[in-house]
Design a protein around this motif. Structure first.
Motif, PDB file in Angstrom:
ATOM      1  N   ILE A  48       3.572   3.647  -9.858  1.00 25.15           N
ATOM      2  CA  ILE A  48       2.902   4.830  -9.325  1.00 25.15           C
ATOM      3  C   ILE A  48       3.865   6.004  -9.435  1.00 25.15           C
ATOM      4  CG2 ILE A  48       3.574   4.328  -6.938  1.00 25.15           C
ATOM      5  CD1 ILE A  48       0.838   5.577  -6.091  1.00 25.15           C
ATOM      6  N   HIS A  49       3.353   7.140  -9.889  1.00 26.41           N
ATOM      7  CA  HIS A  49       4.133   8.374 -10.030  1.00 26.41           C
ATOM      8  C   HIS A  49       3.649   9.343  -8.957  1.00 26.41           C
ATOM      9  CE1 HIS A  49       6.159  11.792 -11.830  1.00 26.41           C
ATOM     10  NE2 HIS A  49       5.043  12.455 -11.686  1.00 26.41           N
TER      11      HIS A  49
ATOM     12  N   VAL B 172      -5.362   5.574  -0.351  1.00 24.97           N
ATOM     13  CA  VAL B 172      -4.658   4.291  -0.315  1.00 24.97           C
ATOM     14  C   VAL B 172      -4.622   3.696  -1.719  1.00 24.97           C
ATOM     15  CG1 VAL B 172      -4.628   1.957   0.643  1.00 24.97           C
ATOM     16  CG2 VAL B 172      -5.404   3.883   2.063  1.00 24.97           C
ATOM     17  N   ASN B 173      -3.426   3.403  -2.188  1.00 27.55           N
ATOM     18  CA  ASN B 173      -3.225   2.774  -3.492  1.00 27.55           C
ATOM     19  C   ASN B 173      -2.619   1.398  -3.241  1.00 27.55           C
ATOM     20  OD1 ASN B 173      -3.646   5.246  -5.380  1.00 27.55           O
ATOM     21  ND2 ASN B 173      -2.280   5.957  -3.768  1.00 27.55           N
ATOM     22  N   HIS B 174      -3.411   0.345  -3.491  1.00 20.12           N
ATOM     23  CA  HIS B 174      -2.924  -1.022  -3.306  1.00 20.12           C
ATOM     24  C   HIS B 174      -2.294  -1.467  -4.619  1.00 20.12           C
ATOM     25  CE1 HIS B 174      -2.643  -4.915  -1.400  1.00 20.12           C
ATOM     26  NE2 HIS B 174      -3.007  -5.442  -2.556  1.00 20.12           N
ATOM     27  N   LEU B 175      -0.975  -1.709  -4.573  1.00 19.51           N
ATOM     28  CA  LEU B 175      -0.223  -2.007  -5.784  1.00 19.51           C
ATOM     29  C   LEU B 175       0.333  -3.422  -5.744  1.00 19.51           C
ATOM     30  CD1 LEU B 175       1.722   1.358  -5.844  1.00 19.51           C
ATOM     31  CD2 LEU B 175      -0.339   0.796  -7.123  1.00 19.51           C
ATOM     32  N   LYS B 176       0.474  -4.010  -6.926  1.00 16.64           N
ATOM     33  CA  LYS B 176       1.006  -5.370  -7.060  1.00 16.64           C
ATOM     34  C   LYS B 176       2.075  -5.378  -8.141  1.00 16.64           C
ATOM     35  CE  LYS B 176      -2.793  -6.579 -10.149  1.00 16.64           C
ATOM     36  NZ  LYS B 176      -2.856  -5.229 -10.619  1.00 16.64           N
TER      37      LYS B 176
ATOM     38  N   ASP C  60       0.855  -1.179   0.000  1.00 14.67           N
ATOM     39  CA  ASP C  60       0.000   0.000   0.000  1.00 14.67           C
ATOM     40  C   ASP C  60       0.893   1.231   0.000  1.00 14.67           C
ATOM     41  OD1 ASP C  60      -2.343  -1.461   0.076  1.00 14.67           O
ATOM     42  OD2 ASP C  60      -2.565  -1.318   2.245  1.00 14.67           O
ATOM     43  N   ILE C  61       0.662   2.114  -0.958  1.00 14.74           N
ATOM     44  CA  ILE C  61       1.341   3.408  -0.989  1.00 14.74           C
ATOM     45  C   ILE C  61       0.244   4.451  -0.881  1.00 14.74           C
ATOM     46  CG2 ILE C  61       2.816   4.987  -2.275  1.00 14.74           C
ATOM     47  CD1 ILE C  61       4.200   2.576  -3.516  1.00 14.74           C
ATOM     48  N   ILE C  62       0.240   5.142   0.244  1.00 23.52           N
ATOM     49  CA  ILE C  62      -0.788   6.140   0.526  1.00 23.52           C
ATOM     50  C   ILE C  62      -0.247   7.487   0.060  1.00 23.52           C
ATOM     51  CG2 ILE C  62      -2.091   7.294   2.336  1.00 23.52           C
ATOM     52  CD1 ILE C  62      -0.771   3.804   2.904  1.00 23.52           C
ATOM     53  N   VAL C  63      -0.998   8.160  -0.817  1.00 22.64           N
ATOM     54  CA  VAL C  63      -0.586   9.455  -1.361  1.00 22.64           C
ATOM     55  C   VAL C  63      -1.674  10.463  -1.033  1.00 22.64           C
ATOM     56  CG1 VAL C  63       0.088  10.753  -3.415  1.00 22.64           C
ATOM     57  CG2 VAL C  63       0.682   8.328  -3.232  1.00 22.64           C
TER      58      VAL C  63
ATOM     59  N   TYR D 286       3.312   7.589   1.960  1.00 20.80           N
ATOM     60  CA  TYR D 286       3.621   6.662   3.042  1.00 20.80           C
ATOM     61  C   TYR D 286       3.515   5.259   2.475  1.00 20.80           C
ATOM     62  CZ  TYR D 286       2.537   3.939   7.293  1.00 20.80           C
ATOM     63  OH  TYR D 286       2.504   2.998   8.287  1.00 20.80           O
ATOM     64  N   VAL D 287       4.506   4.425   2.747  1.00 13.32           N
ATOM     65  CA  VAL D 287       4.557   3.064   2.209  1.00 13.32           C
ATOM     66  C   VAL D 287       4.445   2.074   3.353  1.00 13.32           C
ATOM     67  CG1 VAL D 287       5.954   1.418   0.891  1.00 13.32           C
ATOM     68  CG2 VAL D 287       6.072   3.860   0.340  1.00 13.32           C
ATOM     69  N   VAL D 288       3.523   1.109   3.217  1.00 17.73           N
ATOM     70  CA  VAL D 288       3.369   0.079   4.252  1.00 17.73           C
ATOM     71  C   VAL D 288       3.084  -1.268   3.591  1.00 17.73           C
ATOM     72  CG1 VAL D 288       0.919   0.639   4.609  1.00 17.73           C
ATOM     73  CG2 VAL D 288       2.188  -0.573   6.395  1.00 17.73           C
TER      74      VAL D 288
END
Length: 116
Positions: free
Chosen positions: A76-77, A67-71, A60-63, A85-87
Motif C-alpha cells: 500500500i502506498h 479500511v484496507n485489509h492487507l495480507k 488493516d491499514i485505514i487511510v 492508522y494501522v491495527v
C-alpha cells in the motif's frame, strides 16, 4: 554503503512497532511488527510518502477513513497528508516493511480521537 542485520536493532515498543534499519539521509527503511490486537496511533506526514509491504500475516491499514485489509504480498502506498492508522485485528502477529521518503527528521503529525 553499509550493511546491517535486523538483529542489531530493536522494535520501538519491545515486541512491536517500527524497527528502523535506516533513517536518512534520503529515506527511511523499517521492519514493522504488531502482535494480535495491537495498533499504531493515527497520523499523517506533511512531506514524506509511506509504503507498507506485508511480509507475514494480515492487517488493516485505514487511510482517510477507508479500511484496507492487507495480507502477505500486498503493498500500500500512502501519500503525504493522508491520515493512516494501522491495527492488527487478527489473532497472529503481522510483519511488514515500511519505507518513507524523502527523509525528514520531523514530519509525523499525530491525529487525536481518530475514528473511522
Amino acid at each position: 554503503m553499509f550493511i546491517i542485520n535486523e538483529n542489531e536493532r530493536d522494535y520501538r515498543f519491545g515486541d512491536s512497532g517500527p524497527k528502523y534499519l535506516m533513517q536518512g539521509p534520503r529515506s527511511n527503511f523499517a521492519l514493522v511488527q504488531f502482535q494480535a490486537g495491537q495498533d499504531f496511533k493515527a497520523h499523517y506526514h506533511n512531506i514524506m510518502e509511506e509504503n507498507f509491504f506485508i511480509l507475514e500475516g494480515e492487517v488493516d491499514i485505514i487511510v482517510d477513513g477507508t479500511v484496507n485489509h492487507l495480507k502477505a504480498g500486498d503493498l500500500i502506498h500512502i501519500e503525504p497528508g493522508e491520515i493512516h492508522y494501522v491495527v492488527n485485528k487478527s489473532d497472529k502477529p503481522i510483519k511488514m516493511v515500511s519505507t518513507l521518503a524523502p527523509y525528514q527528521e520531523k514530519d509525523k503529525v499525530e491525529v487525536e480521537n481518530y475514528t473511522y
